[in-house]
Write an enzyme that holds these catalytic residues in place. Sequence first.
Site, PDB file in Angstrom:
ATOM      1  N   TYR A   1      11.442  17.671 124.939  1.00  0.00           N
ATOM      2  CA  TYR A   1      11.591  17.526 126.397  1.00  0.00           C
ATOM      3  C   TYR A   1      11.889  18.856 127.074  1.00  0.00           C
ATOM      4  CZ  TYR A   1      12.157  12.426 126.008  1.00  0.00           C
ATOM      5  OH  TYR A   1      11.966  11.089 125.790  1.00  0.00           O
TER       6      TYR A   1
ATOM      7  N   LYS B   1      42.155   4.008 112.755  1.00  0.00           N
ATOM      8  CA  LYS B   1      41.739   3.756 114.147  1.00  0.00           C
ATOM      9  C   LYS B   1      40.304   4.224 114.369  1.00  0.00           C
ATOM     10  CE  LYS B   1      43.514   8.233 115.675  1.00  0.00           C
ATOM     11  NZ  LYS B   1      44.546   8.945 116.456  1.00  0.00           N
TER      12      LYS B   1
HETATM   13  C1  LIG Z   1      45.165   9.780 115.478  1.00  0.00           C
HETATM   14  C2  LIG Z   1      46.600   9.855 115.195  1.00  0.00           C
HETATM   15  C3  LIG Z   1      47.052  10.295 113.942  1.00  0.00           C
HETATM   16  C4  LIG Z   1      46.153  10.888 112.889  1.00  0.00           C
HETATM   17  O1  LIG Z   1      45.890  12.235 113.236  1.00  0.00           O
HETATM   18  P1  LIG Z   1      45.086  13.222 112.273  1.00  0.00           P
HETATM   19  O2  LIG Z   1      45.314  14.572 112.837  1.00  0.00           O
HETATM   20  O3  LIG Z   1      43.667  12.797 112.316  1.00  0.00           O
HETATM   21  O4  LIG Z   1      45.666  13.082 110.925  1.00  0.00           O
HETATM   22  C5  LIG Z   1      48.411  10.212 113.685  1.00  0.00           C
HETATM   23  N1  LIG Z   1      49.276   9.738 114.619  1.00  0.00           N
HETATM   24  C6  LIG Z   1      48.878   9.330 115.839  1.00  0.00           C
HETATM   25  C7  LIG Z   1      49.884   8.833 116.814  1.00  0.00           C
HETATM   26  C8  LIG Z   1      47.526   9.386 116.180  1.00  0.00           C
HETATM   27  O5  LIG Z   1      47.140   8.995 117.398  1.00  0.00           O
END
Ligand SMILES: *Cc1c(COP(=O)(O)O)cnc(C)c1O
Length: 355
Positions: A252, A32
């Site tokens: 800045y 994702k």
């Molecule tokens: C993002 C996510 C993961 C992965 O989590 P990590 O801690 O990065 O391994 C797993 N399950 C769900 C439902 C998530 O939203």
Amino acid sequence: MRTWLEINLNNIEHNLSQIEKLTNKKVIPVIKANAYGLGSIEIAKYLSNKNYDLYAVANFNEALEIKESGINIKTLIMGNNDAHDLKLAIENGFSVTISSWDDIKNLENTPDSTNSLIHIKVDTGMGRIGFSPDDIEGVIQNIKNNSLGTIEGIYSHLSSADDNEDDFTLSQINQFSKYENNKNIQFRHILNTPGIFKYYKNTNTNFVRPGISMYGVLLFDSPLKNILKPVFKLKTKIIYLKKLQKETFISYGKTESGKKGDIIATLPIGYADGLDRRFSNGGTVKILDQECKIIGRVCMDMTMIVIPESIKDRVKIGTEVDIYDEEIQTAAEKIGTIADELMTRINKRVQRRYV
Ligand SMILES: *Cc1c(COP(=O)(O)O)cnc(C)c1O
């Protein structure tokens, strides 16, 4: 190209196989958010011929983008879909998360719902999306009685496994244990990265969902960290160097000044590339393994650093600079955030180079 993100694809595969060995469970690689900023298309393409049964993304558009690049993988959308996206997700053959009675209603109103591939989400304590455990029997019956599709998965999500919340996490895992051996359902999964590294012995699920760890990062200290290989480096090169002739304000707002004799380098990276502005006046980067302090505010496109005495004779225009690497969590903690946020905010403007 002066600022780039180097990504080692072999090491992603290495990390996934180490996780499978450690847990004795199969992985659902989590790609994702553009694979945590590292590039979901390239990573999905690389992993697609390595025999993973399922990949996870957050929403319909992420799944579609991968499919439209011609990559043929099985994808689970972990987020909640509205009626429109749910219909499109089913049409496209994506596995969907069903987490509320509204979702069930939307399934009933979807003409193709018999083809849907369903993962039922159970809320065991995350408080985000998911049915209450008490509802699960009824949900399964409802899906079966109304032929709303195939239940291919059931899962839950841990809220606090990286915070040493053992009792709470174990209660989540315990509530899910009812489903972990249900052989009628193909994918049974609850462990994210901290769950994988701390609680893999506490559950009999057959799959795990590693995200940040497949990219070589853990948010907590663990002796198991050494099974992971580093995956990425955000790098840039010095484009401008000067020796201050007198005390001089830098950047800045005149928030900091360099002393007479200081060597100041300008880097072609700013907050629009993903170098967080909260690193102004005190964040560090590395040159030749030496820490160099950011001086003055991080700008949109450029940032200034002070070159330490010890390396001043070895630094010139074009010298490489390390911004973030697998130690990114240490940097993140300095500004009150986590590695995930810094990684996912590395902007499109930064070229991704895959090795
Ligand atoms: C993002 C996510 C993961 C992965 O989590 P990590 O801690 O990065 O391994 C797993 N399950 C769900 C439902 C998530 O939203």
